[in-house]
Design an enzyme around this catalytic site. Structure first.
Site, PDB file in Angstrom:
ATOM      1  N   CYS A 110       0.841  -1.197   0.000  1.00  0.00           N
ATOM      2  CA  CYS A 110       0.000   0.000   0.000  1.00  0.00           C
ATOM      3  C   CYS A 110       0.875   1.245   0.000  1.00  0.00           C
ATOM      4  CB  CYS A 110      -0.916   0.007   1.231  1.00  0.00           C
ATOM      5  SG  CYS A 110      -2.014   1.435   1.290  1.00  0.00           S
ATOM      6  N   HIS A 153      -9.267  -2.999  -3.058  1.00  0.00           N
ATOM      7  CA  HIS A 153      -8.241  -2.382  -2.208  1.00  0.00           C
ATOM      8  C   HIS A 153      -8.539  -0.888  -2.021  1.00  0.00           C
ATOM      9  CE1 HIS A 153      -3.945  -1.839  -0.791  1.00  0.00           C
ATOM     10  NE2 HIS A 153      -4.293  -0.599  -1.078  1.00  0.00           N
ATOM     11  N   GLU A 154      -8.900  -0.222  -3.141  1.00  0.00           N
ATOM     12  CA  GLU A 154      -9.152   1.231  -3.066  1.00  0.00           C
ATOM     13  C   GLU A 154     -10.455   1.538  -2.332  1.00  0.00           C
ATOM     14  OE1 GLU A 154      -5.586   1.450  -4.897  1.00  0.00           O
ATOM     15  OE2 GLU A 154      -6.689   2.778  -3.586  1.00  0.00           O
ATOM     16  N   HIS A 157     -10.183   1.513   1.371  1.00  0.00           N
ATOM     17  CA  HIS A 157      -9.643   2.735   1.972  1.00  0.00           C
ATOM     18  C   HIS A 157     -10.757   3.727   2.320  1.00  0.00           C
ATOM     19  CE1 HIS A 157      -5.340   2.227   1.981  1.00  0.00           C
ATOM     20  NE2 HIS A 157      -5.263   2.020   0.677  1.00  0.00           N
TER      21      HIS A 157
HETATM   22  C1  LIG Z   1       1.138  -3.917 -11.910  1.00  0.00           C
HETATM   23  O1  LIG Z   1       1.666  -3.523 -10.660  1.00  0.00           O
HETATM   24  C2  LIG Z   1       2.149  -2.267 -10.585  1.00  0.00           C
HETATM   25  C3  LIG Z   1       2.483  -1.454 -11.639  1.00  0.00           C
HETATM   26  C4  LIG Z   1       2.992  -0.179 -11.389  1.00  0.00           C
HETATM   27  C5  LIG Z   1       3.136   0.251 -10.109  1.00  0.00           C
HETATM   28  C6  LIG Z   1       2.797  -0.591  -9.021  1.00  0.00           C
HETATM   29  C7  LIG Z   1       2.295  -1.853  -9.295  1.00  0.00           C
HETATM   30  N1  LIG Z   1       1.884  -2.797  -8.361  1.00  0.00           N
HETATM   31  C8  LIG Z   1       1.366  -2.551  -7.127  1.00  0.00           C
HETATM   32  O2  LIG Z   1       0.788  -3.466  -6.516  1.00  0.00           O
HETATM   33  N2  LIG Z   1       1.524  -1.340  -6.590  1.00  0.00           N
HETATM   34  C9  LIG Z   1       1.054  -1.090  -5.259  1.00  0.00           C
HETATM   35  C10 LIG Z   1      -0.027  -0.028  -5.357  1.00  0.00           C
HETATM   36  O3  LIG Z   1       0.139   0.908  -6.123  1.00  0.00           O
HETATM   37  N3  LIG Z   1      -1.164  -0.176  -4.604  1.00  0.00           N
HETATM   38  C11 LIG Z   1      -2.112   0.926  -4.625  1.00  0.00           C
HETATM   39  C12 LIG Z   1      -2.452   1.440  -3.232  1.00  0.00           C
HETATM   40  O4  LIG Z   1      -1.710   1.341  -2.288  1.00  0.00           O
HETATM   41  N4  LIG Z   1      -3.643   1.991  -3.166  1.00  0.00           N
HETATM   42  O5  LIG Z   1      -4.105   2.479  -1.996  1.00  0.00           O
HETATM   43  C13 LIG Z   1      -1.491  -1.363  -3.819  1.00  0.00           C
HETATM   44  C14 LIG Z   1      -2.050  -2.471  -4.748  1.00  0.00           C
HETATM   45  C15 LIG Z   1      -2.157  -3.786  -3.967  1.00  0.00           C
HETATM   46  C16 LIG Z   1      -3.259  -4.541  -4.635  1.00  0.00           C
HETATM   47  C17 LIG Z   1      -4.111  -3.536  -5.344  1.00  0.00           C
HETATM   48  C18 LIG Z   1      -3.462  -2.203  -5.266  1.00  0.00           C
HETATM   49  C19 LIG Z   1       2.238  -0.656  -4.398  1.00  0.00           C
HETATM   50  C20 LIG Z   1       1.720  -0.231  -3.025  1.00  0.00           C
HETATM   51  C21 LIG Z   1       3.154  -1.839  -4.264  1.00  0.00           C
HETATM   52  C22 LIG Z   1       2.960   0.502  -5.021  1.00  0.00           C
HETATM   53 ZN   LIG Z   2      -3.542   1.271  -0.400  1.00  0.00          ZN
END
Ligand SMILES: COc1ccccc1NC(=O)N[C@H](C(=O)N(CC(=O)NO)CC1CCCC1)C(C)(C)C
Ligand SMILES: [Zn+2]
Length: 185
Positions: A110, A153-154, A157
Site C-alpha cells: 500500500c 483495495h481502493e 480505503h
Molecule cells: C502492476 O503492478 C504495478 C504497476 C505499477 C506500479 C505498481 C504496481 N503494483 C502494485 O501493486 N503497486 C502497489 C499499489 O500501487 N497499490 C495501490 C495502493 O496502495 N492503493 O491504496 C497497492 C495495490 C495492492 C493490490 C491492489 C493495489 C504498491 C503499493 C506496491 C505501489
Molecule cells: Zn492502499
C-alpha cells in the site's frame, strides 16, 4: 501536483474513517482533486516523472490517502490479460460479488504503508462496481481477478480498511480454500 509528501501514512486517523459521499454533480474542487489523483497514479508509472518527482509507482489511490475523507478513488493499470483500466471514480459502490475468492500470490502492499506485510489477502474474485466517473457519467464495471483486487483495495480505503486487516493471522501464507489466484482468472 500530488507528490509522496501528500500521501498520508498508516497510523493517521483519516485512514481509519469511513469517508463521506461526494455530492453530485461534483464541485469544481472535487473534480480537480480527483483529476490530480488520477494524474498522480499515471505520473507515478512514468519512469522519468517518477524519478524526477520521487514518486512511488502506484496503480491506485483513494482520497483518504491524501488526507481527504471523501469517497473518491483513481486507478490506472493493465490487468494480467493486458486490459487497460484508467478511471477517476466518485462514490464507487460494490453492488454484487462472487462467493469465489481470488488473491495475489505475493500478497499486497500500500502506498500508505512503508513496510512489507507478508500474507495472502483474500478478495472477491468477481465484483460489479457502480460509480460516477470524473467525466460525470454513471458506470457499472464488471471486474474480475487483478482489476477486482485493485478496486476492492481502493474501496476498502474509503471504509477505513487496510489490506492487512484481511490477512488470516493463523495461517497468513495459506491461500483461502476454493480461491483462485488472480493470475489464473
Ligand atoms: C502492476 O503492478 C504495478 C504497476 C505499477 C506500479 C505498481 C504496481 N503494483 C502494485 O501493486 N503497486 C502497489 C499499489 O500501487 N497499490 C495501490 C495502493 O496502495 N492503493 O491504496 C497497492 C495495490 C495492492 C493490490 C491492489 C493495489 C504498491 C503499493 C506496491 C505501489
Ligand atoms: Zn492502499
Amino acid at each position: 501536483m500530488i507528490t509522496m509528501e501528500d500521501i498520508v501514512k498508516e497510523g493517521h486517523d483519516v485512514l481509519k474513517q469511513k469517508a463521506d459521499e461526494v455530492s453530485l454533480p461534483p464541485s469544481k474542487e472535487d473534480q480537480d482533486t480527483l483529476a490530480q489523483m488520477l494524474e498522480y497514479v499515471k505520473n507515478s508509472q512514468d519512469e522519468k516523472l517518477a524519478d524526477k518527482f520521487n514518486l512511488r509507482p502506484g496503480v491506485g489511490l483513494a482520497a483518504p490517502q491524501i488526507g481527504l475523507s471523501k469517497r473518491m478513488i483513481a486507478v490506472h493499470f493493465t490487468d494480467f490479460n493486458e486490459r487497460e483500466y484508467s478511471y477517476g471514480l466518485f462514490n464507487p459502490k460494490i453492488m454484487s460479488h462472487s462467493v469465489e475468492e481470488t488473491y495475489l500470490p505475493d500478497g499486497e502492499g500500500c502506498l500508505s504503508v512503508d513496510r512489507e506485510v507478508p500474507g495472502i489477502v483474500p478478495r472477491y474474485a468477481r465484483i460489479t462496481v457502480k460509480a460516477t466517473t470524473l467525466e460525470g457519467e454513471e458506470v457499472k464495471l464488471r471486474l474480475k481477478g487483478y482489476a477486482a483486487i485493485v478496486l476492492q483495495h481502493e474501496i476498502d480505503h474509503l471504509n477505513g480498511v487496510m489490506f492487512y486487516d484481511h490477512i488470516n493471522q493463523q495461517s497468513p501464507l495459506t491461500p483461502p480454500a476454493n480461491a483462485i489466484s488472480a493470475e489464473e482468472i
